[in-house]
Design an enzyme around this catalytic site. Structure first.
Site: not given
Length: 487
Positions: A143, A89, A326
Site C-alpha cells: 500500500h 487498496c 479492486h
C-alpha cells in the site's frame, strides 16, 4: 512396509520439502530448503494497476482504448470473473500478497500493517526471493497513500525485495494545478482532473515503466520476480493531454439505470452519500472522462513493458500477470470508486500469460479470486507450495479455461463496526450486511448483470438465499492451515 507408516513418512517428507512445520495445531511457514534449479525457472513480470475496473477493450467496453492490455490478453488467458477480497487498496493487496483472507490478515483499513498481526508470514515476492529469484519493486505494490506517498516507500514490506525504486513525476509536483470537482475531499478520494503538459515519461507512471525496463535489462540473465505498480487510474486523474483528447466529453455517457433502482438496496450497501456526491451530470461525465484518460495513459506504459520483454528475448521464459486491486464504481447505483460490494467494485481485470501456452487469447468464465495468484505463480514456477495459502492454483484453468471449477469468490468490506460479506458464484451474487441484520442482497447475474433487482426478500428465491448464506459463512472461515498470529 505398513501403509499407515508409509503415509506418515510421506506427510513428513512433504512438510520438509515445503518448509511446513506443525506448531500448536497450526502449520507455520519457514523458508524452503530445496530451491528449484535456476535453469528451470520462469521469470515473473508482476504488473499491478491501482483502482482499475473492467472498462477495457478486451473486456468488451465500447469506448475505452486499451490496446496494450488487449494485446496481453491475446497472448494469455483472461479471467472474466475475477474478484478481490476487500475492495480497498491496502486490505486487497495485503490479502493477495500474503495469500491470506482479510479475516486472517486483519487488515480492513489503510493504516494496519499485516506484519503486526503476522510477523513471520512469507509474502509472494519473499517466497520467490527465498527460492533464488532476484526480486524488485518499482512503484506501488504494497500500500501507498495516493497521491500523498508517491516517491516514498509507502507501507512497503522490506523483507520482500532486494531492490526498490520509488519514481516521482510531474503529477506529484504539479498537484496545485489539479482541478478538484469535490474540493472538500482530499485528492486521493475525489473526482479531480488535470490534462497535463509534457510527455508520458515526465509522469510518475511513465517513470515507473522506464525504471522497470532498466531492471529487466540489468537482470535479464537470471531469474527475476519484477513487480511493477502503476498508480493510475487512481484519483487524481492526471495524464498528458493527448489521452483526454481520446475521449470527447460529448461521447461520455452515464449508466442507464431504472428509475426505481435504489428502492430495494439496503442503506448499508451504499458508501457514496449522497448519491453521486451531489454532482450534476456534466461533473459526473468529467470524472468518467478523466478516469478513462488515465486508463489509456497507464495502458501505454504497460505496452512499453511488453515491448521490452520481447526486445530482450524474454518472452519464452517470462510469465506476465496483470491485476488490479479492486474494481471501481462510476456512478453505478449512484456510487463512486470502491468500498462497496456491488459487482463493479468487487470485480477486477486479471490476465496471465504463460510461455508456450496453447490457450493464448482464451477467456475463462470461471469464478476466481485474487487470492489465487500466489498459489498459481508458485505452481507455474515449480516452487515449494507454502502451507498457509487460502487460494487455489489456476493452472488447470490456464491449461483449459472452461474446465470444471467448483470454487466461489468471497469479498467483504468493513465500515466502522459494520461488516458486509458477499459471495459470487457463476450465476449469483449474495450479500449480507451485519450477518443480515442490516440487510441482504441477491442478484441473478444471468438475467440481471447490472444488479438492478434485489431478489433477497422474494419468497420464490428463499432456497437460493438459504444455500448461498450457508456457503457465505462456510467460505469465510479461516483456512485449516494458517500461519500463527501474533498474540
Amino acid at each position: 512396509m505398513n501403509m499407515h507408516l508409509l503415509n506418515w513418512l510421506n506427510k513428513k517428507a512433504y512438510l520438509f520439502l515445503t518448509g511446513g512445520i506443525i506448531l500448536g495445531g497450526f502449520i507455520s511457514f519457514v523458508p524452503a530448503k530445496t530451491p528449484v534449479p535456476a535453469a528451470e525457472k520462469y521469470n515473473v513480470l508482476f504488473i499491478a494497476v491501482d483502482d482499475l475496473n473492467n472498462d477495457l477493450g478486451t473486456y468488451g467496453h465500447p469506448l475505452v482504448k486499451s490496446p496494450n492490455i488487449d494485446r496481453l490478453a491475446r497472448r494469455g488467458v483472461q479471467f472474466d470473473k475475477a474478484y478481490c477480497q476487500l475492495p480497498w487498496c491496502s486490505p486487497s493487496r495485503a490479502s493477495l500478497l500474503t495469500g491470506l483472507k482479510p479475516d486472517e490478515t486483519q487488515v480492513y483499513d489503510l493504516v494496519t500493517n499485516f506484519r503486526t498481526i503476522h510477523p513471520e508470514v512469507v509474502t509472494l515476492p519473499q517466497h520467490f526471493k527465498q527460492n533464488g529469484y532476484y526480486t524488485a519493486r518499482v512503484g506501488k505494490i504494497f500500500h501507498y497513500g495516493v497521491p500523498g506517498q508517491i516517491g516514498t516507500n509507502g507501507m512497503d514490506d522490506p523483507a520482500s525485495w532486494q531492490q526498490v525504486v520509488n519514481p516521482i513525476g510531474r503529477d506529484k509536483t504539479e498537484e496545485a494545478m489539479i482541478r478538484n470537482l469535490l474540493p472538500k475531499r482530499p485528492l486521493g478520494s475525489t473526482l479531480a482532473v488535470l490534462e497535463a503538459e509534457g510527455t508520458d515519461e515526465e509522469q510518475t507512471d511513465g517513470k515507473v515503466a522506464l525504471e522497470a525496463i532498466k531492471l529487466m535489462e540489468q537482470h535479464k540473465d537470471k531469474p527475476f520476480f519484477l513487480a511493477v505498480g502503476f498508480f493510475r487510474p487512481h484519483s487524481p486523474y492526471v495524464a498528458p493531454k493527448k489521452y483526454f483528447e481520446m475521449y470527447p466529453l460529448d461521447k461520455i455517457t452515464l449508466p442507464q439505470e431504472p428509475a426505481d433502482d435504489m428502492q430495494d438496496i439496503p442503506e448499508a450497501a451504499l458508501s457514496t452519500k449522497p448519491a453521486n456526491y451531489g454532482l450534476n451530470e456534466l461533473q459526473q461525465r468529467e470524472g468518467i472522462r478523466g478516469y478513462y484518460a488515465t486508463i489509456s495513459f497507464m495502458d501505454a506504459q504497460v505496452g512499453k513493458l511488453i515491448d521490452a520483454v520481447d526486445r530482450l528475448n524474454l518472452a519464452e521464459k517470462t510469465i506476465i500477470v496483470l491485476w488490479s486491486d479492486h474494481g471501481y464504481n462510476l456512478a453505478n447505483h449512484g456510487q463512486w470508486m470502491k468500498q462497496s460490494l456491488f459487482e463493479r467494485s468487487a470485480r477486477v481485470p486479471f490476465i496471465i500469460s504463460v510461455p508456450g501456452s496453447k490457450e493464448k487469447g482464451k477467456k475463462s468464465p470461471r469464478t476466481v479470486e485474487l487470492l489465487d495468484i500466489y498459489p498459481t505463480l508458485v505452481d507455474l514456477c515449480k516452487l515449494p507450495v507454502p502451507s498457509h495459502l487460502s487460494g487455489a492454483s489456476l493452472k488447470p484453468l490456464l491449461e483449459k479455461p472452461n474446465a470444471t471449477w467448483n470454487r466461489h469468490a468471497y469479498t467483504q468490506v468493513k465500515r466502522g463496526q459494520l461488516m458486509g460479506r458477499s459471495i459470487r458464484t457463476e450465476k449469483w451474487r449474495y450479500t449480507e450486511w451485519d450477518e443480515g441484520r442490516a440487510g441482504t442482497e441477491l442478484y441473478n447475474h444471468e438475467a440481471d448483470p447490472g444488479e438492478f433487482t434485489n431478489l433477497a426478500k422474494n419468497n420464490q428465491y428463499a432456497k437460493q438465499v438459504k444455500e448461498l448464506s450457508g456457503l457465505l459463512r462456510a467460505g469465510n472461515k479461516p483456512a485449516v492451515s494458517t500461519v500463527q498470529s501474533k498474540k
